[in-house]
Design an enzyme around this catalytic site. Sequence first.
Site, PDB file in Angstrom:
ATOM      1  N   SER A   1      -4.507   2.240  -8.599  1.00  0.00           N
ATOM      2  CA  SER A   1      -5.299   3.485  -8.632  1.00  0.00           C
ATOM      3  C   SER A   1      -6.026   3.567  -9.956  1.00  0.00           C
ATOM      4  CB  SER A   1      -4.379   4.700  -8.499  1.00  0.00           C
ATOM      5  OG  SER A   1      -5.104   5.904  -8.687  1.00  0.00           O
TER       6      SER A   1
ATOM      7  N   ASN B   1       0.799  -1.220   0.000  1.00  0.00           N
ATOM      8  CA  ASN B   1       0.000   0.000   0.000  1.00  0.00           C
ATOM      9  C   ASN B   1       0.835   1.275   0.000  1.00  0.00           C
ATOM     10  OD1 ASN B   1      -2.432   1.786   0.949  1.00  0.00           O
ATOM     11  ND2 ASN B   1      -0.905   1.950   2.603  1.00  0.00           N
TER      12      ASN B   1
ATOM     13  N   TYR C   1       2.806  10.071 -11.797  1.00  0.00           N
ATOM     14  CA  TYR C   1       2.011   9.278 -10.848  1.00  0.00           C
ATOM     15  C   TYR C   1       1.196   8.222 -11.613  1.00  0.00           C
ATOM     16  CZ  TYR C   1      -1.292   7.856  -7.267  1.00  0.00           C
ATOM     17  OH  TYR C   1      -2.026   7.092  -6.400  1.00  0.00           O
TER      18      TYR C   1
HETATM   19  P1  NDP Z   1      -1.430   8.492   2.893  1.00  0.00           P
HETATM   20  O1  NDP Z   1      -0.484   9.614   2.555  1.00  0.00           O
HETATM   21  O2  NDP Z   1      -2.443   8.737   3.945  1.00  0.00           O
HETATM   22  O3  NDP Z   1      -0.581   7.186   3.284  1.00  0.00           O
HETATM   23  C1  NDP Z   1       0.550   6.814   2.548  1.00  0.00           C
HETATM   24  C2  NDP Z   1       1.328   5.778   3.346  1.00  0.00           C
HETATM   25  O4  NDP Z   1       2.461   5.380   2.573  1.00  0.00           O
HETATM   26  C3  NDP Z   1       1.834   6.331   4.663  1.00  0.00           C
HETATM   27  O5  NDP Z   1       1.618   5.379   5.668  1.00  0.00           O
HETATM   28  C4  NDP Z   1       3.326   6.504   4.423  1.00  0.00           C
HETATM   29  O6  NDP Z   1       4.043   6.261   5.628  1.00  0.00           O
HETATM   30  C5  NDP Z   1       3.597   5.379   3.427  1.00  0.00           C
HETATM   31  N1  NDP Z   1       4.807   5.606   2.672  1.00  0.00           N
HETATM   32  C6  NDP Z   1       5.070   6.591   1.786  1.00  0.00           C
HETATM   33  N2  NDP Z   1       6.330   6.494   1.342  1.00  0.00           N
HETATM   34  C7  NDP Z   1       6.881   5.413   1.982  1.00  0.00           C
HETATM   35  C8  NDP Z   1       8.160   4.814   1.961  1.00  0.00           C
HETATM   36  N3  NDP Z   1       9.160   5.289   1.182  1.00  0.00           N
HETATM   37  N4  NDP Z   1       8.379   3.722   2.738  1.00  0.00           N
HETATM   38  C9  NDP Z   1       7.398   3.235   3.507  1.00  0.00           C
HETATM   39  N5  NDP Z   1       6.164   3.762   3.580  1.00  0.00           N
HETATM   40  C10 NDP Z   1       5.919   4.855   2.825  1.00  0.00           C
HETATM   41  O7  NDP Z   1      -2.125   8.112   1.515  1.00  0.00           O
HETATM   42  P2  NDP Z   1      -3.156   6.932   1.135  1.00  0.00           P
HETATM   43  O8  NDP Z   1      -3.511   6.119   2.305  1.00  0.00           O
HETATM   44  O9  NDP Z   1      -4.241   7.555   0.351  1.00  0.00           O
HETATM   45  O10 NDP Z   1      -2.250   6.111   0.106  1.00  0.00           O
HETATM   46  C11 NDP Z   1      -2.040   4.716   0.197  1.00  0.00           C
HETATM   47  C12 NDP Z   1      -1.938   4.134  -1.198  1.00  0.00           C
HETATM   48  O11 NDP Z   1      -3.172   4.311  -1.882  1.00  0.00           O
HETATM   49  C13 NDP Z   1      -0.872   4.778  -2.094  1.00  0.00           C
HETATM   50  O12 NDP Z   1      -0.210   3.760  -2.823  1.00  0.00           O
HETATM   51  C14 NDP Z   1      -1.681   5.662  -3.028  1.00  0.00           C
HETATM   52  O13 NDP Z   1      -1.024   5.874  -4.255  1.00  0.00           O
HETATM   53  C15 NDP Z   1      -2.922   4.817  -3.176  1.00  0.00           C
HETATM   54  N6  NDP Z   1      -4.126   5.492  -3.632  1.00  0.00           N
HETATM   55  C16 NDP Z   1      -4.604   6.570  -2.949  1.00  0.00           C
HETATM   56  C17 NDP Z   1      -5.760   7.189  -3.398  1.00  0.00           C
HETATM   57  C18 NDP Z   1      -6.312   8.420  -2.755  1.00  0.00           C
HETATM   58  O14 NDP Z   1      -7.106   9.125  -3.386  1.00  0.00           O
HETATM   59  N7  NDP Z   1      -5.978   8.713  -1.503  1.00  0.00           N
HETATM   60  C19 NDP Z   1      -6.491   6.671  -4.552  1.00  0.00           C
HETATM   61  C20 NDP Z   1      -5.880   5.548  -5.202  1.00  0.00           C
HETATM   62  C21 NDP Z   1      -4.746   4.974  -4.734  1.00  0.00           C
HETATM   63  P3  NDP Z   1       5.325   7.050   6.137  1.00  0.00           P
HETATM   64  O15 NDP Z   1       5.230   8.449   5.609  1.00  0.00           O
HETATM   65  O16 NDP Z   1       5.221   6.957   7.631  1.00  0.00           O
HETATM   66  O17 NDP Z   1       6.480   6.278   5.588  1.00  0.00           O
HETATM   67  C1  8X3 Z   2      -5.182   8.629  -6.273  1.00  0.00           C
HETATM   68  C2  8X3 Z   2      -6.386   9.022  -7.042  1.00  0.00           C
HETATM   69  O1  8X3 Z   2      -7.138  10.590  -8.877  1.00  0.00           O
HETATM   70  O2  8X3 Z   2      -6.013  11.561  -6.979  1.00  0.00           O
HETATM   71  O3  8X3 Z   2      -4.538   7.548  -6.873  1.00  0.00           O
HETATM   72  O4  8X3 Z   2      -4.785  10.281  -8.616  1.00  0.00           O
HETATM   73  S1  8X3 Z   2      -6.060  10.423  -7.928  1.00  0.00           S
END
Ligand code: NDP
Ligand code: 8X3
Length: 250
Positions: A138, A85, A151
Amino acid sequence: MRPHPTVLITGASSGIGEACARTFAERGARLVLAARRTERLEALQAALGADTVALPLDVRDRTAVDEAVADLAPPFDEIDVLVNNAGLAAGLDPLPEGDVDHWDRMLETNVRGVLNVTRPVVRGMVARGRGHVITIGSIAGREAYPGGAVYCASKAAVARLTEALRIDVLGTGVRVSTVDPGLVETEFSVVRFDGDVERAEKVYEGLTPLAAEDVAEAVRWVAERPGHVQVAEMLLLPTDQASATRTARR
Ligand code: NDP
Ligand code: 8X3
């Protein structure tokens, strides 16, 4: 999924990953919680209880990932479900004006990070003849949108890697899935806009986005299908979203 599976979740310190941790904990799972922000992981570990370990980890650091996975102690060493994730977006600039540091951060985290974690974990799964890799893709991996070139490319790479992994482990008993959300209100946009909360809130203005818990429920459902059922991919959108660029805002 076995009755008390061991689930490794990357990016468990926030958003979708944290919600997955809470959802799997409710089902009696043992959890390995990985992310960089140790204090957040420890707070979550304390809230969820004994069957949880915090794994401070930067998924971009291949050596550290290999060591961390190799050092997991029983019963946390036999991972049944990997939730890939951890990921991020950085910036929303048109490609010609793109910030190359943003590009590197996204590609290293979203693509290399997924590879770094998947390789050592899936080897154990193949050796045991069971396991499930669920990667958070995504809608951006299916469609491009303005300012999203890198992205979107990183999530398109996740889609192809997932598809290829499913082919490579065919016949081993290991399942491979992606859950691809649309707009989810987490810290995602705050991170994308370098802490600009006001700009981040505008992304979700006038519509009802998915909550992190909605995605976690989908991940749990995918993991809980009977062993002969493999959800290859799932696109999960808010009702107010029809495509990457089409939303209903009031
Ligand atoms: P958040 O920013 O809330 O969470 C992202 C998580 O990723 C954090 O826990 C962060 O932890 C961790 N992370 C980032 N970089 C690293 C790294 N180098 N090593 C380890 N952990 C890392 O965002 P979301 O929960 O929304 O995102 C989770 C996933 O869902 C992502 O892959 C995102 O692309 C995907 N996604 C999100 C969407 C949205 O609209 N929110 C839609 C579609 C997909 P820490 O900083 O503590 O390392
Ligand atoms: C995250 C959804 O549309 O903000 O993956 O890129 S969007």
